[in-house]
Design a protein around this motif. Structure first.
Motif, PDB file in Angstrom:
ATOM      1  N   ASP A 101     -24.963 -63.711  -5.872  1.00  0.00           N
ATOM      2  CA  ASP A 101     -25.190 -64.966  -4.977  1.00  0.00           C
ATOM      3  C   ASP A 101     -26.430 -64.649  -4.098  1.00  0.00           C
ATOM      4  OD1 ASP A 101     -22.848 -66.259  -6.070  1.00  0.00           O
ATOM      5  OD2 ASP A 101     -21.545 -65.035  -4.729  1.00  0.00           O
TER       6      ASP A 101
ATOM      7  N   GLU B 196     -22.071 -55.059  -8.548  1.00  0.00           N
ATOM      8  CA  GLU B 196     -22.650 -55.764  -9.807  1.00  0.00           C
ATOM      9  C   GLU B 196     -23.314 -54.919 -10.440  1.00  0.00           C
ATOM     10  OE1 GLU B 196     -20.599 -58.421 -10.690  1.00  0.00           O
ATOM     11  OE2 GLU B 196     -19.489 -58.875  -8.865  1.00  0.00           O
TER      12      GLU B 196
ATOM     13  N   ASN C 230     -33.278 -62.127 -12.845  1.00  0.00           N
ATOM     14  CA  ASN C 230     -32.908 -63.443 -12.385  1.00  0.00           C
ATOM     15  C   ASN C 230     -31.229 -63.610 -12.345  1.00  0.00           C
ATOM     16  OD1 ASN C 230     -35.404 -63.869 -11.268  1.00  0.00           O
ATOM     17  ND2 ASN C 230     -36.007 -65.070 -13.084  1.00  0.00           N
ATOM     18  N   HIS C 231     -30.629 -63.400 -13.387  1.00  0.00           N
ATOM     19  CA  HIS C 231     -29.428 -63.479 -13.633  1.00  0.00           C
ATOM     20  C   HIS C 231     -28.479 -62.516 -12.814  1.00  0.00           C
ATOM     21  CE1 HIS C 231     -25.608 -64.310 -15.395  1.00  0.00           C
ATOM     22  NE2 HIS C 231     -25.564 -63.244 -15.990  1.00  0.00           N
ATOM     23  N   LEU C 232     -29.160 -61.174 -12.534  1.00  0.00           N
ATOM     24  CA  LEU C 232     -28.563 -60.332 -11.849  1.00  0.00           C
ATOM     25  C   LEU C 232     -28.422 -60.675 -10.181  1.00  0.00           C
ATOM     26  CD1 LEU C 232     -27.009 -57.546 -11.367  1.00  0.00           C
ATOM     27  CD2 LEU C 232     -29.197 -56.756 -10.979  1.00  0.00           C
TER      28      LEU C 232
ATOM     29  N   SER D 110     -35.876 -62.479 -16.950  1.00  0.00           N
ATOM     30  CA  SER D 110     -34.567 -63.445 -16.994  1.00  0.00           C
ATOM     31  C   SER D 110     -33.306 -62.673 -16.580  1.00  0.00           C
ATOM     32  CB  SER D 110     -34.523 -64.248 -18.368  1.00  0.00           C
ATOM     33  OG  SER D 110     -34.270 -63.294 -19.477  1.00  0.00           O
ATOM     34  N   ARG D 111     -33.147 -61.452 -17.177  1.00  0.00           N
ATOM     35  CA  ARG D 111     -32.170 -60.855 -16.886  1.00  0.00           C
ATOM     36  C   ARG D 111     -31.967 -60.441 -15.228  1.00  0.00           C
ATOM     37  NH1 ARG D 111     -28.849 -59.449 -21.114  1.00  0.00           N
ATOM     38  NH2 ARG D 111     -27.842 -57.852 -19.998  1.00  0.00           N
TER      39      ARG D 111
ATOM     40  N   ASP E  86     -37.194 -59.708 -22.135  1.00  0.00           N
ATOM     41  CA  ASP E  86     -36.164 -60.423 -21.332  1.00  0.00           C
ATOM     42  C   ASP E  86     -35.912 -60.030 -19.685  1.00  0.00           C
ATOM     43  OD1 ASP E  86     -34.829 -58.327 -21.959  1.00  0.00           O
ATOM     44  OD2 ASP E  86     -33.144 -59.433 -22.968  1.00  0.00           O
TER      45      ASP E  86
ATOM     46  N   GLU F 224     -28.122 -64.028  -9.334  1.00  0.00           N
ATOM     47  CA  GLU F 224     -27.474 -65.084  -9.298  1.00  0.00           C
ATOM     48  C   GLU F 224     -25.963 -64.310  -9.244  1.00  0.00           C
ATOM     49  OE1 GLU F 224     -27.980 -67.098 -12.992  1.00  0.00           O
ATOM     50  OE2 GLU F 224     -29.831 -68.275 -12.108  1.00  0.00           O
ATOM     51  N   MET F 225     -25.704 -63.110  -9.909  1.00  0.00           N
ATOM     52  CA  MET F 225     -24.311 -62.405  -9.662  1.00  0.00           C
ATOM     53  C   MET F 225     -24.065 -62.013  -8.382  1.00  0.00           C
ATOM     54  SD  MET F 225     -24.789 -60.146 -13.435  1.00  0.00           S
ATOM     55  CE  MET F 225     -23.268 -59.432 -13.130  1.00  0.00           C
TER      56      MET F 225
ATOM     57  N   LEU G 143     -26.066 -55.050 -14.531  1.00  0.00           N
ATOM     58  CA  LEU G 143     -26.578 -55.623 -15.623  1.00  0.00           C
ATOM     59  C   LEU G 143     -27.604 -54.803 -16.287  1.00  0.00           C
ATOM     60  CD1 LEU G 143     -26.315 -58.311 -17.435  1.00  0.00           C
ATOM     61  CD2 LEU G 143     -28.497 -59.160 -15.880  1.00  0.00           C
TER      62      LEU G 143
ATOM     63  N   TYR H 263     -38.882 -65.281  -6.218  1.00  0.00           N
ATOM     64  CA  TYR H 263     -37.543 -65.678  -5.480  1.00  0.00           C
ATOM     65  C   TYR H 263     -37.610 -65.872  -4.149  1.00  0.00           C
ATOM     66  CZ  TYR H 263     -33.003 -64.984  -3.686  1.00  0.00           C
ATOM     67  OH  TYR H 263     -31.504 -65.404  -3.071  1.00  0.00           O
TER      68      TYR H 263
END
Length: 266
Positions: free
Chosen positions: A73, A50, A66-68, A63-64, A60, A70-71, A52, A117
């Protein structure tokens, strides 16, 4: 399946490490500024990678990041590969600021986010935070003052978080990877560098260090010997060493031939 996030994966060592870990069966989250390059890397292992776009100096970035996570899991390991550096005897303001923005501020924010995290994630298996620092952190290097100092900061930051993790009982381990010169985009193509390693050589040693859970590793053994010698030099002598002339005995007047002539990593 293990999950690793690699920051600075668009080229050089980061790219090679991302492809290798995907081949080993990891789920890999890759990040860098250049999205098109990330997209091309994903095509090699579309089910395992994945990506990003993340600029570690941007507001940002966390935040990005952390989003990665999540991508993917979740995340079992962070590998921070992003870095920049310059030979800068004139201490140009923009060069100093760029180096510190990437290697200090960007590094600290992403690594701290990874630590948070793991602190928030209860797991019997320890997480891992790994970072590619540098042998340049061994001593302050006058011709690359901001770079060598920023790499020293990275090593000290990992040491500090290790102490904090022990105090807070956070299940996370650390790996400080200290390479010498590796033939990547950060080095000038028209210069010769001592004990230069290929990406293939360095990547294999870095992967072994992470998979075996090493705390600190110098890449490779030749540089381990050199840094041991550096540490033994007292400050009163170190300040007298002219690294420019040592690096280019044929023409000491040409400072651009110094092996610490670094460029921004893209």
């Amino acid at each position: 399946m293990k999950r690793i996030v690699i920051i600075g994966a668009s080229s050089g060592l980061g790219r090679r490490l991302a492809l290798d870990f995907a081949r080993y069966g990891f789920r890999v989250g890759i990040a860098a500024r250049r999205e098109e390059r990330l997209r091309q890397i994903k095509q090699h292992y579309p089910d395992r990678i994945e990506y990003l776009s993340i600029d570690v100096t941007a507001d940002d970035a966390v935040s990005r990041f952390n989003h990665l996570i999540e991508m993917l899991d979740g995340m079992d390991c962070l590998l921070f590969c992003s870095g920049t550096g310059f030979q800068d005897e004139e201490l140009v303001d923009n060069s100093v600021r760029t180096t510190l923005d990437v290697n200090v501020v960007g590094f600290a924010r992403i690594v701290a986010a990874a630590y948070r995290y793991f602190r928030q994630t209860a797991s019997l298996t320890p997480g891992r935070i790994a970072a590619i620092t540098s042998v340049a952190a061994t001593k302050g290097i006058g011709i690359a003052a901001a770079y060598s100092s920023s790499k020293r900061f990275q090593q000290q930051f990992l040491d500090s978080l290790e102490q904090l993790a022990y105090t807070q009982q956070v299940n996370v381990r650390f790996t400080d990877i200290r390479p010498g010169f590796v033939r990547t985009d950060i080095l000038r193509a028209d210069r010769d560098y001592p004990m230069l390693m290929t990406v293939d050589q360095a990547a294999l040693l870095i992967e072994k260090a992470i998979l075996k859970g090493r705390r600190r590793v110098t890449v490779d053994s030749r540089w381990a010997l050199v840094t041991a010698l550096w540490k033994a030099i007292p400050a009163c002598l170190w300040k007298r060493i002219n690294l420019v002339s040592l690096s280019n005995p044929k023409d000491a007047s040409d400072a651009t031939t110094c092996p610490l002539n670094l460029q921004k990593k893209t």
